[in-house]
Design a protein around this motif. Structure first.
Motif, PDB file in Angstrom:
ATOM      1  N   PHE A  30       0.818  -1.213   0.000  1.00  0.00           N
ATOM      2  CA  PHE A  30       0.000   0.000   0.000  1.00  0.00           C
ATOM      3  C   PHE A  30       0.853   1.265   0.000  1.00  0.00           C
ATOM      4  O   PHE A  30       0.616   2.201  -0.768  1.00  0.00           O
ATOM      5  N   PHE A  31       1.855   1.289   0.857  1.00  0.00           N
ATOM      6  CA  PHE A  31       2.712   2.471   0.934  1.00  0.00           C
ATOM      7  C   PHE A  31       3.509   2.672  -0.349  1.00  0.00           C
ATOM      8  O   PHE A  31       3.745   3.812  -0.777  1.00  0.00           O
TER       9      PHE A  31
ATOM     10  N   SER B  44       4.870   5.995  -4.685  1.00  0.00           N
ATOM     11  CA  SER B  44       5.250   5.989  -6.100  1.00  0.00           C
ATOM     12  C   SER B  44       4.286   6.831  -6.931  1.00  0.00           C
ATOM     13  O   SER B  44       4.702   7.546  -7.850  1.00  0.00           O
ATOM     14  N   TYR B  45       3.002   6.779  -6.605  1.00  0.00           N
ATOM     15  CA  TYR B  45       2.007   7.580  -7.330  1.00  0.00           C
ATOM     16  C   TYR B  45       2.263   9.073  -7.135  1.00  0.00           C
ATOM     17  O   TYR B  45       2.139   9.867  -8.079  1.00  0.00           O
TER      18      TYR B  45
ATOM     19  N   THR C 131       3.109   5.604 -12.199  1.00  0.00           N
ATOM     20  CA  THR C 131       1.738   5.069 -12.201  1.00  0.00           C
ATOM     21  C   THR C 131       1.613   3.781 -13.009  1.00  0.00           C
ATOM     22  O   THR C 131       0.509   3.403 -13.409  1.00  0.00           O
ATOM     23  N   ASP C 132       2.720   3.095 -13.243  1.00  0.00           N
ATOM     24  CA  ASP C 132       2.688   1.897 -14.089  1.00  0.00           C
ATOM     25  C   ASP C 132       2.140   0.666 -13.377  1.00  0.00           C
ATOM     26  O   ASP C 132       1.800  -0.328 -14.022  1.00  0.00           O
ATOM     27  N   ILE C 133       2.061   0.684 -12.033  1.00  0.00           N
ATOM     28  CA  ILE C 133       1.546  -0.452 -11.255  1.00  0.00           C
ATOM     29  C   ILE C 133       0.443   0.045 -10.335  1.00  0.00           C
ATOM     30  O   ILE C 133       0.613   1.053  -9.636  1.00  0.00           O
ATOM     31  N   SER C 134      -0.707  -0.655 -10.299  1.00  0.00           N
ATOM     32  CA  SER C 134      -1.844  -0.236  -9.478  1.00  0.00           C
ATOM     33  C   SER C 134      -1.640  -0.617  -8.014  1.00  0.00           C
ATOM     34  O   SER C 134      -0.747  -1.412  -7.676  1.00  0.00           O
ATOM     35  N   ALA C 135      -2.490  -0.090  -7.138  1.00  0.00           N
ATOM     36  CA  ALA C 135      -2.395  -0.372  -5.703  1.00  0.00           C
ATOM     37  C   ALA C 135      -2.594  -1.856  -5.418  1.00  0.00           C
ATOM     38  O   ALA C 135      -1.837  -2.468  -4.655  1.00  0.00           O
TER      39      ALA C 135
END
Length: 400
Positions: free
Chosen positions: A109-110, A115-116, A121-125
């Motif tokens: 999560f962190f 990173s966002y 933003t290439d990998i979702s939560a």
């Protein structure tokens, strides 16, 4: 204040530690070479690089704490080879695995949030959590299994676990975590988004089992879990920022993959040296041989000197071999002379900070009523990840 005279026993300990460091460095170079070989994947998924430092750190820190605690129990005569629920070895092994999974869950999560915020933003939560936990389960089982093997061998052979525990488990973390993380990410991200969400089911099962093991297995285990999680969660966030530093400078690192090869053995080597320092300080405090004071006593100064000797022996070796491995794999290198400057200068700077932070952490944790075995290695290795990344990247920018 004079340094203590180096006796045969201290020289013996130093040589054991040096041998362990070189053995771990060779293995870490293999992990670094793998990281350099996947530079194209990292260029496509820079968010994955953000997970590398905290994932390696948590595996190494938790297994390192396990080794450090059991080393102290050996010195105090409390250790026995017994994996039962209430035994020192059994209870510590179970809680270490549970904490590893819990920190991996929180780390996912962190990692996404940080990173966002930096534009990655290439990998979702959800994907971050799935990748972090599933790779964490696999790598933790392997690293902890190796750590327990080293612990048992040290106990049976009469080897001081303080000198081999941290380098061994740090190496295992380096060697195992990176390929497991990359392969897990490629496997998970290879599925469509709606299919990937199904993997949250085993992730949640692992999370619930870990909660039960950590907080419903007796007061002593619960106390250790609270103490370690309170420490490891903020430290994992610190390590994420180390990943951000590498990701922000990914273009320069990819231009010279030899630098990517150097990252893992450099941070692992500094972490192992710091781990040896922390283990020796914790054991000395437990045994009453070291008294935490504002001005370190002469026994502590010997440990500080030993860290610099390790750096002077290890860092030139890492630079030369990283350059050689790069050429062997057809990758670019800035040259062996530049690699030597980067490795040695960065190593001396980082270890100077490590000595200061390691001593303060061990002393303060003991004076506040906490076990320095639980605090020293996680604090040092997380600190090394962030400071090591900052120093290494700064020296790279300065000389390249």
């Amino acid at each position: 204040m004079k340094f203590p005279v180096v006796d045969e026993y201290q020289l013996h300990l130093f040589l054991i530690g040096l041998l362990a460091l070189f053995a771990s460095a060779i293995a870490a170079l293999v992990a670094g070479t793998y990281l350099g070989s996947v530079s194209e994947i990292l260029a496509f998924l820079p968010g994955l690089l953000i997970l590398v430092p905290p994932s390696i750190n948590m595996r190494g820190s938790i297994s390192g704490v396990l080794a450090s605690r059991l080393s102290s129990s050996m010195h105090l005569g409390e250790f026995e080879i017994n994996f039962s629920k209430r035994s020192v070895l059994g209870s510590n092994s179970r809680v270490s695995l549970a904490i590893s999974i819990l920190t991996a869950f929180i780390l996912g999560f962190f990692a996404y949030i940080i990173s966002y915020s930096f534009g990655f933003t290439d990998i979702s939560a959800t994907d971050y959590v799935i990748i972090s936990v599933l790779s964490g389960v696999v790598s933790s089982l392997i690293v902890m299994g190796f750590a327990i093997l080293i612990i048992l061998l040290s106990y049976k052979k009469g080897i001081d676990l303080d000198m081999v525990g941290s380098p061994s488990v740090t190496t295992a973390a380096d060697l195992v975590t990176i390929p497991v993380l990359v392969l897990t990410a490629l496997f998970i991200l290879g599925f469509p988004a709606d299919v990937r969400n199904i993997f949250m089911i085993p992730v949640l099962i692992f999370f619930i089992i870990s909660i039960i093991l950590a907080f419903f297995s007796g007061e002593e285990i619960k106390s250790i879990s609270k103490e370690m999680l309170t420490l490891l969660v903020p430290l994992s966030v610190i390590c994420i920022f180390a990943g951000i530093i590498y990701a922000e400078n990914l273009e320069k690192l990819i231009a010279f993959p030899a630098l990517l090869i150097l990252i893992t053995p450099f941070t692992g080597g500094c972490g192992s040296i710091g781990g040896i320092l922390c283990s020796r300080l914790a054991t000395g405090i437990h045994m009453g041989e070291i008294q935490p004071k504002l001005i370190p006593q002469k026994e502590v100064l010997w440990h500080f000197l030993m860290t610099y000797l390790y750096v002077c022996a290890l860092m030139p070796f890492l630079a030369v071999i990283s350059d050689y491995f790069a050429l062997l794999t057809g990758s670019e290198s800035p040259g062996v002379a530049t690699m030597l400057i980067i490795s040695v200068v960065s190593g001396i700077i980082v270890i100077t900070f490590v000595n200061f932070v390691g001593y303060i952490t061990a002393g303060l944790s003991f004076m506040k009523g906490f076990d320095p075995d639980n605090f020293g290695i996680p604090v040092i290795t997380s600190f090394i990840d962030l400071i090591g990344a900052s120093v290494l990247v700064s020296i790279i920018i300065l000389f390249i």
